[in-house]
Design a protein around this motif. Sequence first.
Motif, PDB file in Angstrom:
ATOM      1  N   SER A  53      78.010 -27.364 -16.399  1.00 16.77           N
ATOM      2  CA  SER A  53      78.530 -26.439 -15.393  1.00 16.77           C
ATOM      3  C   SER A  53      77.441 -25.717 -14.598  1.00 16.77           C
ATOM      4  O   SER A  53      77.621 -25.475 -13.397  1.00 16.77           O
ATOM      5  N   ASN A  69      81.077 -18.954 -14.392  1.00 20.65           N
ATOM      6  CA  ASN A  69      80.459 -17.659 -14.088  1.00 20.65           C
ATOM      7  C   ASN A  69      79.409 -17.270 -15.119  1.00 20.65           C
ATOM      8  O   ASN A  69      78.872 -16.170 -15.082  1.00 20.65           O
ATOM      9  N   SER A 107      82.846 -25.492 -12.232  1.00 25.67           N
ATOM     10  CA  SER A 107      81.846 -24.432 -12.128  1.00 25.67           C
ATOM     11  C   SER A 107      82.170 -23.295 -13.095  1.00 25.67           C
ATOM     12  O   SER A 107      83.269 -23.217 -13.645  1.00 25.67           O
ATOM     13  N   LEU A 154      88.458 -18.736 -13.427  1.00 26.32           N
ATOM     14  CA  LEU A 154      88.020 -18.737 -12.029  1.00 26.32           C
ATOM     15  C   LEU A 154      89.072 -19.373 -11.123  1.00 26.32           C
ATOM     16  O   LEU A 154      89.108 -19.115  -9.919  1.00 26.32           O
ATOM     17  N   ASN A 155      89.915 -20.219 -11.706  1.00 29.33           N
ATOM     18  CA  ASN A 155      90.934 -20.918 -10.920  1.00 29.33           C
ATOM     19  C   ASN A 155      92.160 -20.005 -10.769  1.00 29.33           C
ATOM     20  O   ASN A 155      92.841 -19.693 -11.740  1.00 29.33           O
ATOM     21  N   GLU A 198      81.443 -24.039  -5.867  1.00 29.30           N
ATOM     22  CA  GLU A 198      82.627 -24.029  -6.715  1.00 29.30           C
ATOM     23  C   GLU A 198      83.312 -25.386  -6.638  1.00 29.30           C
ATOM     24  O   GLU A 198      83.461 -25.957  -5.570  1.00 29.30           O
ATOM     25  N   LYS A 199      83.728 -25.887  -7.777  1.00 32.69           N
ATOM     26  CA  LYS A 199      84.402 -27.188  -7.840  1.00 32.69           C
ATOM     27  C   LYS A 199      85.667 -27.036  -8.677  1.00 32.69           C
ATOM     28  O   LYS A 199      85.627 -26.948  -9.898  1.00 32.69           O
ATOM     29  N   PHE A 200      86.820 -26.960  -7.969  1.00 32.50           N
ATOM     30  CA  PHE A 200      88.097 -26.792  -8.635  1.00 32.50           C
ATOM     31  C   PHE A 200      88.811 -28.133  -8.757  1.00 32.50           C
ATOM     32  O   PHE A 200      88.641 -29.027  -7.932  1.00 32.50           O
ATOM     33  N   GLY A 204      83.576 -25.486 -17.290  1.00 31.43           N
ATOM     34  CA  GLY A 204      83.607 -24.314 -16.427  1.00 31.43           C
ATOM     35  C   GLY A 204      84.346 -23.158 -17.077  1.00 31.43           C
ATOM     36  O   GLY A 204      84.634 -23.130 -18.241  1.00 31.43           O
ATOM     37  N   VAL A 212      88.425 -26.237 -13.472  1.00 33.47           N
ATOM     38  CA  VAL A 212      87.286 -25.922 -12.615  1.00 33.47           C
ATOM     39  C   VAL A 212      86.032 -26.412 -13.332  1.00 33.47           C
ATOM     40  O   VAL A 212      85.915 -26.291 -14.544  1.00 33.47           O
TER      41      VAL A 212
END
Length: 373
Positions: free
Chosen positions: A139, A129, A127, A179-180, A145-147, A175, A125
């Motif tokens: 990031s 947090n 992006s 998150l993924n 969001e970019k996965f 990233g 990912v």
Amino acid sequence: MNKVIIKRHESNEMFENLKKVRDIEICGFTDLDTQLWGEQEKGYYVYSIFQAVELYKKQKIDKMIFASKIRMPLLNRMVKEACNLGINKEDIWIAKPEFYIEPIREHICTWDEYRRMPYIEFHVVDSCNLNCKGCVHFSPLVRGEKFADFETVKRDLLQLKKLVSYIDNIHILGGEPFLNRELDKYVDLVRNVYQFSEISIVTNGLLLMNMDEKVINAIMRNEAKIQISVYPPILGKIDEIVAWVKDKGIDVRCSEPIYEFAYTFDCRTGHSQGVSHINCTCPNLYEGHLAVCPPIAYMKYFNEYFGQDLDDKDGLIDIYDADLTYDKLLKELQKVRNICDKCLFISKEDAKPMKWELSRQKDMDDYVYGGEM
């Protein structure tokens, strides 16, 4: 029958396995430690490297064998030393990682056939947090969001495997990788493609205590590690986080507390002048390429956000290029690139620190030392 001498360094397990190979006759050890010269080990004579070369020139030994478990920088130096003293490259053999599982002749190769890199990393990912000011992966500049696309990463890893048989360490990051929600698939993928690599997931730690069971299971069955970058927001929570992760049976490591980042770019130029080698050691596998460093891999986010046109093409190595070989890849990774002239990472002496803090307004001076580009 191949008469061989073993480089003594880290050779005990290799020695026991070599005794099981029918067409190999062990003739002794060689070592740089002068205290061992002339001594006996396991019933064999310990030679100096100079004596070993003389035996080779007199055709009393045919090959010198090195263990693949030796760290790559040291292994490179040892092989170079042997070649400089007169041993032909084709007579330097490597006991591959497979040899320690199944000790057969097919799992020993020549040095030129042994294609290994110390390290790569890739994003699951882009992006994050935690918007760290000055993030070298840019990031905070990712909109939304970019996965990663799993099939693309799979295809790229399999292609890289054709060029590089072994990679010592593979880092899965972003990233923020947690998150993924398909992180488990990527851990399984890396282990399936690179059986002998050490796998680490690099994280800021904030999401670790919310890990899905499937991710925990994937980390466990693939013997992956977690590496936490300890930024100020988790300083008061790090003991609890580490205890929680360790309780799951996962190997977890922490960085030193990170209070500073370095600026990525300099408004001045000239940093690449006179550079004989690059200090960067973080090739990034990204969308069909191996980028020589994170700024080149993810420069598009910097350019798009600030309306810049920095060169993010020079330094992207097309791993699908039909003319690309392992040797060419290694040379490409060592070249000085256009962006190096503006990069403060290229020289540790020129690096400019900034206090770590969250990036709120996302100004260009979060990344550029001394003003506009």
